[in-house]
Design a protein around this motif. Structure first.
Motif, mmCIF file in Angstrom:
data_model
loop_
_atom_site.group_PDB
_atom_site.id
_atom_site.type_symbol
_atom_site.label_atom_id
_atom_site.label_comp_id
_atom_site.label_asym_id
_atom_site.label_seq_id
_atom_site.Cartn_x
_atom_site.Cartn_y
_atom_site.Cartn_z
ATOM 1 N N ASN A 172 -11.851 10.601 7.187
ATOM 2 C CA ASN A 172 -10.770 9.799 6.600
ATOM 3 C C ASN A 172 -11.234 9.030 5.371
ATOM 4 O OD1 ASN A 172 -9.035 10.740 8.519
ATOM 5 N ND2 ASN A 172 -9.103 8.908 9.799
ATOM 6 N N LEU A 204 -10.684 11.183 2.202
ATOM 7 C CA LEU A 204 -9.346 11.512 1.703
ATOM 8 C C LEU A 204 -9.207 10.949 0.289
ATOM 9 C CD1 LEU A 204 -7.291 10.535 4.896
ATOM 10 C CD2 LEU A 204 -7.760 12.855 4.108
ATOM 11 N N PHE A 234 -7.762 16.096 2.795
ATOM 12 C CA PHE A 234 -6.412 16.496 3.205
ATOM 13 C C PHE A 234 -6.309 18.018 3.240
ATOM 14 C CE2 PHE A 234 -4.204 12.399 1.776
ATOM 15 C CZ PHE A 234 -3.842 12.044 3.071
#
Length: 389
Positions: free
Chosen positions: A12, A15, A19
């Motif tokens: 995360n 990102l 993605f």
């Protein structure tokens, strides 16, 4: 042995680039992280990643497997330790698992039941988006040694103005005439079937990956990577462009990362230094707020399939998601969500149907199909990022 690269805890934090890809397929240095591991291990790898990415990036599990945290970049010591792993053994760096042995009959992994081997040497790790350009200098140097060991470069053309030719490697099919290459500050790698047009000035460390092109009179400072089939022009400094993206015209790109299938319109510029010289903050998808980078220089982070119109200006520390289309005068805000259409005067939603039509047309120009898998991934990203628009 069967080797599987998994995203780990930093997915995360990486990102918007993760993605549309596993952590393993981030490019830093000359190669992607996956390509580095496969060269070091001598085996192909598969991936354990988010469910919606698994159709395009499937995992192959065998009776015995070694799982490797893809945020760690390989080196000789770490690879030797991983190749020596046996049942119920795991390698940790501080509190983070680097690799562990597993079997397909295991229902879960309990590290309390494992023999823990501590890795205490230095190694490169990609934990934040800005690490991609911050650690690109060392990554280029390591990849250069890996790729060129025991090999001979093509001859440097006589018209090329060169400093430190021993630090330059030119692959077959590369074309370059009347350019200046300064490898005294770091190695310069020029990949297969690439072109550097006349008048260009390049300072290492620098990597031009297969099929990429540097336009006339470009000025490129290290440490910069131009990924496969990219087009690069104007002024670029300490940036990484993953692949199939265009920054083909005048304008400045510095301390930045572009994903795949991006296009920066003519005279697009980004700021990489705040006027008050304060440390830059970047949008964090983890905290859904702006996070401190601790960096004085930090530019643009742009996810796959995003575009900017001519004369677009990006402020210091701007994060652009996937499939954004940015145009108009003034500075757009420094977080542009995925599937946004507009600029400083405001944004509307870039409808998937229109975004997919553009993606299909752009990819066909490079003779690559926009697949059902690609569409399914972008549809998921569209739904996942609605709350930001």
């Amino acid at each position: 042995m069967n080797y599987i690269l998994f995203d780990g805890t930093v997915r995360n934090a990486l990102l918007p680039f993760t993605f549309t890809r596993p952590v393993a397929d981030i490019r830093v240095g000359i190669l992607t992280i996956r390509e580095k591991w496969e060269r070091h291990l001598g085996f192909s790898t598969t991936t354990l990643t988010e469910d919606y990415l698994m159709d395009k990036f499937p995992m192959v599990e065998m009776e015995s497997n070694v799982m490797i945290n893809a945020s760690f970049l390989p080196n000789d010591i770490l690879v030797a330790m991983i190749k020596s792993l046996e049942r119920n053994q795991a390698i940790f760096y501080k509190d983070e698992v680097i690799a562990f042995y597993t079997q397909d009959t295991q229902e879960d992994v309990d590290f309390d039941a494992y023999h823990i081997i501590t890795f205490e040497e230095d190694c490169l790790r990609i934990e934040h988006t800005w690490d991609i350009f911050m650690k690109n200098d060392l990554a280029i140097r390591e990849d250069f040694e890996l790729i060129t060991e025991g090999r001979h470069s093509q001859s440097i053309p006589k018209s090329v103005n060169v400093i430190a030719p021993e630090n330059i490697f030119i692959e077959e099919g590369a074309k370059l005439e009347f350019v200046t290459l300064n490898a005294s500050t770091g190695p310069i790698y020029i990949g297969k079937n690439t072109e550097i047009m006349e008048g260009s000035l390049i300072r290492g460390p620098f990597a031009l990956c297969e099929g990429a092109q540097v336009k006339m009179a470009a000025k490129i400072y290290g440490a910069t990577t131009i990924g496969p089939e990219c087009r690069a022009g104007g002024e670029i400094s300490n940036s990484v462009i993953f692949g199939y993206s265009n920054k083909g015209h005048d304008g400045f790109l510095g301390n930045s990362v572009l994903g795949e299938w991006c296009n920066l319109g003519a005279d697009t510029n980004n700021s990489n230094l705040k006027n008050n010289y304060e440390a830059v903050k970047l949008w964090s998808y983890e905290t859904e707020n702006f996070a401190k980078t601790g960096l004085q220089f930090c530019g643009l982070m742009m996810g796959d399939h995003s575009k900017s119109g001519i004369n677009t200006m990006f402020n210091t520390g701007t994060v652009v998601g996937v499939c954004a289309n940015i145009f108009g005068s003034g500075f757009p805000r420094n977080f542009v969500p995925s599937f946004s259409w507009g600029g400083a005067s405001g944004f509307t939603t870039y409808l998937p149907k229109k975004a997919f039509e553009t993606a299909k047309a752009v990819m066909q120009r490079r003779h690559i199909d926009f697949s059902e898998q690609d569409q399914a991934i972008l549809e998921y990203v569209f739904e996942e990022t609605k709350k930001y628009r």
